[in-house]
Design a protein around this motif. Sequence first.
Motif, PDB file in Angstrom:
ATOM      1  N   MET A  67       0.841  -1.173   0.000  1.00  0.00           N
ATOM      2  CA  MET A  67       0.000   0.000   0.000  1.00  0.00           C
ATOM      3  C   MET A  67       0.886   1.236   0.000  1.00  0.00           C
ATOM      4  SD  MET A  67      -3.330   0.810   2.067  1.00  0.00           S
ATOM      5  CE  MET A  67      -4.325   1.523   0.813  1.00  0.00           C
ATOM      6  N   LYS A  68       0.399   2.274  -0.663  1.00  0.00           N
ATOM      7  CA  LYS A  68       1.125   3.544  -0.711  1.00  0.00           C
ATOM      8  C   LYS A  68       0.531   4.516   0.303  1.00  0.00           C
ATOM      9  CE  LYS A  68       2.563   3.143  -5.484  1.00  0.00           C
ATOM     10  NZ  LYS A  68       2.354   3.567  -6.862  1.00  0.00           N
ATOM     11  N   TYR A  69       1.389   5.382   0.811  1.00  0.00           N
ATOM     12  CA  TYR A  69       0.990   6.389   1.787  1.00  0.00           C
ATOM     13  C   TYR A  69       1.624   7.720   1.410  1.00  0.00           C
ATOM     14  CZ  TYR A  69       0.045   2.203   4.567  1.00  0.00           C
ATOM     15  OH  TYR A  69      -0.406   0.987   4.995  1.00  0.00           O
ATOM     16  N   MET A  70       0.808   8.774   1.445  1.00  0.00           N
ATOM     17  CA  MET A  70       1.329  10.119   1.256  1.00  0.00           C
ATOM     18  C   MET A  70       1.486  10.718   2.648  1.00  0.00           C
ATOM     19  SD  MET A  70       2.503  12.498  -0.637  1.00  0.00           S
ATOM     20  CE  MET A  70       2.040  12.066  -2.304  1.00  0.00           C
ATOM     21  N   ILE A  71       2.699  11.102   2.967  1.00  0.00           N
ATOM     22  CA  ILE A  71       3.006  11.675   4.270  1.00  0.00           C
ATOM     23  C   ILE A  71       3.265  13.161   4.078  1.00  0.00           C
ATOM     24  CG2 ILE A  71       4.625  11.654   6.200  1.00  0.00           C
ATOM     25  CD1 ILE A  71       5.272   8.691   5.306  1.00  0.00           C
ATOM     26  N   GLU A  72       2.537  13.978   4.833  1.00  0.00           N
ATOM     27  CA  GLU A  72       2.784  15.417   4.841  1.00  0.00           C
ATOM     28  C   GLU A  72       3.438  15.755   6.178  1.00  0.00           C
ATOM     29  OE1 GLU A  72       0.439  19.679   4.419  1.00  0.00           O
ATOM     30  OE2 GLU A  72      -0.718  17.862   4.757  1.00  0.00           O
ATOM     31  N   TYR A  73       4.519  16.496   6.122  1.00  0.00           N
ATOM     32  CA  TYR A  73       5.177  16.886   7.366  1.00  0.00           C
ATOM     33  C   TYR A  73       5.370  18.394   7.403  1.00  0.00           C
ATOM     34  CZ  TYR A  73       9.513  17.335   4.682  1.00  0.00           C
ATOM     35  OH  TYR A  73      10.464  17.715   3.767  1.00  0.00           O
ATOM     36  N   LYS A  74       5.269  18.954   8.612  1.00  0.00           N
ATOM     37  CA  LYS A  74       5.522  20.371   8.842  1.00  0.00           C
ATOM     38  C   LYS A  74       6.434  20.463  10.054  1.00  0.00           C
ATOM     39  CE  LYS A  74       1.370  21.893   6.722  1.00  0.00           C
ATOM     40  NZ  LYS A  74       0.458  22.921   6.496  1.00  0.00           N
ATOM     41  N   ILE A  75       7.549  21.130   9.879  1.00  0.00           N
ATOM     42  CA  ILE A  75       8.515  21.280  10.963  1.00  0.00           C
ATOM     43  C   ILE A  75       8.008  22.337  11.937  1.00  0.00           C
ATOM     44  CG2 ILE A  75      10.891  21.902  11.546  1.00  0.00           C
ATOM     45  CD1 ILE A  75      11.630  20.978   8.653  1.00  0.00           C
ATOM     46  N   ARG A  76       7.980  21.971  13.213  1.00  0.00           N
ATOM     47  CA  ARG A  76       7.573  22.922  14.253  1.00  0.00           C
ATOM     48  C   ARG A  76       8.722  23.887  14.507  1.00  0.00           C
ATOM     49  NH1 ARG A  76       6.972  18.513  17.432  1.00  0.00           N
ATOM     50  NH2 ARG A  76       5.250  17.298  16.634  1.00  0.00           N
ATOM     51  N   ALA A  77       8.455  25.196  14.363  1.00  0.00           N
ATOM     52  CA  ALA A  77       9.556  26.152  14.517  1.00  0.00           C
ATOM     53  C   ALA A  77       9.186  27.371  15.342  1.00  0.00           C
ATOM     54  CB  ALA A  77      10.048  26.603  13.142  1.00  0.00           C
ATOM     55  N   GLY A  78       7.913  27.627  15.544  1.00  0.00           N
ATOM     56  CA  GLY A  78       7.523  28.875  16.185  1.00  0.00           C
ATOM     57  C   GLY A  78       7.313  28.762  17.681  1.00  0.00           C
ATOM     58  N   GLY A  79       7.337  29.912  18.334  1.00  0.00           N
ATOM     59  CA  GLY A  79       6.988  29.994  19.730  1.00  0.00           C
ATOM     60  C   GLY A  79       8.070  29.612  20.715  1.00  0.00           C
ATOM     61  N   ILE A  80       9.300  29.504  20.242  1.00  0.00           N
ATOM     62  CA  ILE A  80      10.406  29.185  21.144  1.00  0.00           C
ATOM     63  C   ILE A  80      11.535  30.199  20.911  1.00  0.00           C
ATOM     64  CG2 ILE A  80       9.865  26.727  21.336  1.00  0.00           C
ATOM     65  CD1 ILE A  80      12.054  26.157  19.295  1.00  0.00           C
ATOM     66  N   PRO A  81      12.390  30.384  21.912  1.00  0.00           N
ATOM     67  CA  PRO A  81      13.509  31.315  21.727  1.00  0.00           C
ATOM     68  C   PRO A  81      14.386  30.917  20.530  1.00  0.00           C
ATOM     69  CG  PRO A  81      13.305  30.690  24.031  1.00  0.00           C
ATOM     70  CD  PRO A  81      12.359  29.810  23.240  1.00  0.00           C
ATOM     71  N   LEU A  82      14.996  31.905  19.929  1.00  0.00           N
ATOM     72  CA  LEU A  82      15.799  31.702  18.725  1.00  0.00           C
ATOM     73  C   LEU A  82      16.889  30.654  18.916  1.00  0.00           C
ATOM     74  CD1 LEU A  82      16.126  32.576  15.813  1.00  0.00           C
ATOM     75  CD2 LEU A  82      17.623  34.410  16.580  1.00  0.00           C
ATOM     76  N   ASP A  83      17.602  30.701  20.035  1.00  0.00           N
ATOM     77  CA  ASP A  83      18.662  29.712  20.268  1.00  0.00           C
ATOM     78  C   ASP A  83      18.093  28.301  20.338  1.00  0.00           C
ATOM     79  OD1 ASP A  83      20.642  31.615  20.243  1.00  0.00           O
ATOM     80  OD2 ASP A  83      20.780  31.782  22.430  1.00  0.00           O
ATOM     81  N   ASP A  84      16.910  28.147  20.951  1.00  0.00           N
ATOM     82  CA  ASP A  84      16.263  26.832  21.008  1.00  0.00           C
ATOM     83  C   ASP A  84      15.835  26.382  19.611  1.00  0.00           C
ATOM     84  OD1 ASP A  84      16.628  26.818  23.736  1.00  0.00           O
ATOM     85  OD2 ASP A  84      14.543  27.346  24.204  1.00  0.00           O
ATOM     86  N   SER A  85      15.388  27.340  18.804  1.00  0.00           N
ATOM     87  CA  SER A  85      15.001  27.017  17.427  1.00  0.00           C
ATOM     88  C   SER A  85      16.200  26.520  16.629  1.00  0.00           C
ATOM     89  CB  SER A  85      14.395  28.244  16.748  1.00  0.00           C
ATOM     90  OG  SER A  85      14.030  27.956  15.421  1.00  0.00           O
ATOM     91  N   PHE A  86      17.333  27.222  16.772  1.00  0.00           N
ATOM     92  CA  PHE A  86      18.554  26.789  16.084  1.00  0.00           C
ATOM     93  C   PHE A  86      18.979  25.397  16.552  1.00  0.00           C
ATOM     94  CE2 PHE A  86      19.997  31.457  15.466  1.00  0.00           C
ATOM     95  CZ  PHE A  86      19.298  31.528  14.273  1.00  0.00           C
ATOM     96  N   ALA A  87      18.934  25.174  17.859  1.00  0.00           N
ATOM     97  CA  ALA A  87      19.330  23.871  18.416  1.00  0.00           C
ATOM     98  C   ALA A  87      18.403  22.766  17.923  1.00  0.00           C
ATOM     99  CB  ALA A  87      19.336  23.926  19.943  1.00  0.00           C
ATOM    100  N   GLY A  88      17.099  23.038  17.880  1.00  0.00           N
ATOM    101  CA  GLY A  88      16.148  22.045  17.394  1.00  0.00           C
ATOM    102  C   GLY A  88      16.358  21.733  15.922  1.00  0.00           C
ATOM    103  N   SER A  89      16.614  22.769  15.148  1.00  0.00           N
ATOM    104  CA  SER A  89      16.875  22.568  13.717  1.00  0.00           C
ATOM    105  C   SER A  89      18.130  21.736  13.505  1.00  0.00           C
ATOM    106  CB  SER A  89      17.012  23.908  12.999  1.00  0.00           C
ATOM    107  OG  SER A  89      15.798  24.613  13.025  1.00  0.00           O
ATOM    108  N   GLN A  90      19.172  22.047  14.262  1.00  0.00           N
ATOM    109  CA  GLN A  90      20.416  21.280  14.141  1.00  0.00           C
ATOM    110  C   GLN A  90      20.213  19.836  14.569  1.00  0.00           C
ATOM    111  OE1 GLN A  90      23.424  22.288  12.686  1.00  0.00           O
ATOM    112  NE2 GLN A  90      23.591  20.072  12.749  1.00  0.00           N
ATOM    113  N   ALA A  91      19.441  19.613  15.628  1.00  0.00           N
ATOM    114  CA  ALA A  91      19.164  18.246  16.085  1.00  0.00           C
ATOM    115  C   ALA A  91      18.407  17.464  15.018  1.00  0.00           C
ATOM    116  CB  ALA A  91      18.381  18.277  17.397  1.00  0.00           C
TER     117      ALA A  91
END
Length: 106
Positions: A1-25
Amino acid sequence: MKYMIEYKIRAGGIPLDDSFAGSQALITAFGKWKPEDGLTVHAFVSDLAAFGGYVLVEANDPKVVVSFVSKFNAWNDIKVVPVIDVGEVVPVSAASLAWAREASKG
């Protein structure tokens, strides 16, 4: 069976340094990922803002899809939709339309 997966990266509502760290992780984790046995990736694309995208996969066992998407739940909002090829839908839809026409006659 085929599956279409849509993903959205959570990026808002956190301090900038935490956003950078999350993106790097996320980038680090993704660099270590490889498709699970039984998972075929047909397309893996990103939107142009690089905050989300789509993955078209195929697997006989839906648990393989769960294994894939759950690895990234810490970073992404994910929607998984089972899909079939249009060529398979057309004859089924045509038969259903014929049935509906016949069934709706008084």
